[in-house]
Scaffold this active site. Structure first.
Site, short mmCIF file in Angstrom:
data_model
loop_
_atom_site.label_atom_id
_atom_site.label_comp_id
_atom_site.label_asym_id
_atom_site.label_seq_id
_atom_site.Cartn_x
_atom_site.Cartn_y
_atom_site.Cartn_z
N CYS A 108 0.69 -1.13 -0.14
CA CYS A 108 -0.04 -0.01 0.01
C CYS A 108 0.77 1.31 -0.06
O CYS A 108 1.87 1.34 0.92
CB CYS A 108 -0.98 -0.07 1.10
SG CYS A 108 -0.45 0.80 2.68
N GLU A 109 0.55 2.18 -0.63
CA GLU A 109 1.24 3.36 -0.99
C GLU A 109 1.11 4.44 0.22
O GLU A 109 2.18 5.50 0.38
CB GLU A 109 1.16 4.00 -2.28
CG GLU A 109 -0.22 4.60 -2.43
CD GLU A 109 -0.43 5.47 -3.70
OE1 GLU A 109 0.21 5.18 -4.64
OE2 GLU A 109 -1.31 6.19 -3.95
N HIS A 110 0.41 4.07 1.07
CA HIS A 110 0.40 4.81 2.28
C HIS A 110 1.02 4.69 3.62
O HIS A 110 1.45 5.49 4.23
CB HIS A 110 -1.02 4.92 2.77
CG HIS A 110 -2.16 5.56 1.68
ND1 HIS A 110 -3.12 4.92 1.32
CD2 HIS A 110 -2.01 6.70 1.12
CE1 HIS A 110 -3.90 5.53 0.68
NE2 HIS A 110 -3.25 6.66 -0.01
N HIS A 111 1.36 3.13 3.41
CA HIS A 111 2.12 2.69 4.52
C HIS A 111 3.36 1.95 4.09
O HIS A 111 3.86 1.39 5.01
CB HIS A 111 1.26 1.94 5.53
CG HIS A 111 0.14 2.51 6.25
ND1 HIS A 111 -1.14 2.76 5.74
CD2 HIS A 111 -0.01 3.34 7.37
CE1 HIS A 111 -2.04 3.41 6.18
NE2 HIS A 111 -1.35 3.99 7.17
N GLN A 149 -5.61 -0.53 -3.81
CA GLN A 149 -6.62 -1.56 -4.44
C GLN A 149 -7.33 -1.02 -5.31
O GLN A 149 -7.39 -1.40 -6.58
CB GLN A 149 -7.27 -2.02 -3.17
CG GLN A 149 -8.11 -3.23 -3.86
CD GLN A 149 -8.65 -4.10 -2.63
OE1 GLN A 149 -8.25 -4.03 -1.40
NE2 GLN A 149 -9.87 -4.61 -2.90
N HIS A 177 -5.78 -5.99 4.19
CA HIS A 177 -4.52 -4.83 4.10
C HIS A 177 -3.82 -5.07 5.51
O HIS A 177 -4.63 -4.72 6.63
CB HIS A 177 -5.30 -3.47 3.89
CG HIS A 177 -5.71 -3.29 2.65
ND1 HIS A 177 -5.22 -2.35 1.61
CD2 HIS A 177 -6.63 -3.95 2.08
CE1 HIS A 177 -5.91 -2.47 0.72
NE2 HIS A 177 -6.73 -3.56 0.77
N CYS A 179 -1.74 -2.95 6.84
CA CYS A 179 -1.78 -1.64 7.60
C CYS A 179 -3.07 -1.41 8.13
O CYS A 179 -2.74 -0.63 9.23
CB CYS A 179 -1.35 -0.36 6.46
SG CYS A 179 -2.81 -0.28 5.36
ZN LIG Z 1 -1.91 1.54 4.16
#
Ligand SMILES: [Zn+2]
Length: 219
Positions: A108-111, A149, A177, A179
């Site tokens: 995931c590009e956020h975490h 996703q 996920h 994260c």
């Molecule tokens: Zn994430």
């Protein structure tokens, strides 16, 4: 039939290695530096790197990250499409090609933590088809990056539309996920589900039902 790379390259420059000037290049020197950064971070977080079990961990960690993001390297084997053989057959017009479950892993590009699950891809051909194994490659080329996703589903649909000009495309993904799950307190681990409907699928509810039934996803 050769897929026209230059036309599509306007929209998604980094998809294919072939002819792609932006293809990623990671030098040995960079990898060495990354391993140093990883060692610093892992040590700072509390890991003892001076044991037989962990002394190679920074190297393995960076290698695993490079492999997990190799979708950025493209996949020239995706390039070929074929003319349908049942071009004029009325039965062919609404017959679905469905592939799944396709296992995928992504970050995931956020975490920068993993999410992973199953993808199902369907399309209704018009003039061109693609080898069934290519649908798996297509999912993985977008999954093996830093991603969200929903975007993987959109990119798979965009690419199939650009390559095949099909009458419809359906993409369903469900994923865990980490994260969310690693930080959550819920007892059950939730799955995130996303769908993309294009063309006939967007217009016709019965095709969507058929897609779910044929995929074993009936709900
Ligand atoms: Zn994430």
């Amino acid at each position: 039939m050769e897929f026209k790379l230059d036309r599509y390259a306007l929209e998604e420059k980094d998809l294919f290695t072939a002819g792609n000037p932006n293809c990623r290049k990671i030098t040995e020197e960079q990898i060495h530096k990354f391993e140093g950064y990883a060692a610093e971070i892992l040590t700072g977080l509390g890991m003892d790197l001076a044991t037989p079990s962990t002394c190679e961990t920074p190297r393995r960690y960076i290698q695993a990250l490079i492999e997990a993001t190799e979708g950025y390297d493209g996949d020239p084997k995706l390039l070929k499409t074929f003319a349908t053989e049942c071009f004029s057959d009325p039965d062919c017009r609404v017959s679905q090609v469905i592939e799944g479950p396709i296992n995928f892993f992504s970050l995931c590009e956020h975490h920068a933590l993993p999410f992973y699950g199953m993808a199902y891809v369907g399309y209704i051909a018009q003039e061109n088809i693609i080898g069934i194994s290519k649908l798996t490659r297509l999912v993985r080329i977008f999954a093996k990056r830093f991603a969200v996703q929903e975007r993987i589903g959109q990119q798979v649909a965009d690419t199939l539309e650009a390559m095949l000009h099909p009458q419809g495309v359906a993409v369903f993904l469900e994923a865990h996920h980490l994260c969310v799950e690693m930080r959550g307190v819920r007892e059950q681990s939730p799955k995130t589900r996303t769908t993309v409907w294009r063309g006939l699928y967007a217009a016709d509810h019965s095709l969507r039902s058929e897609f779910f039934t044929a995929s074993g996803l009936e709900r």
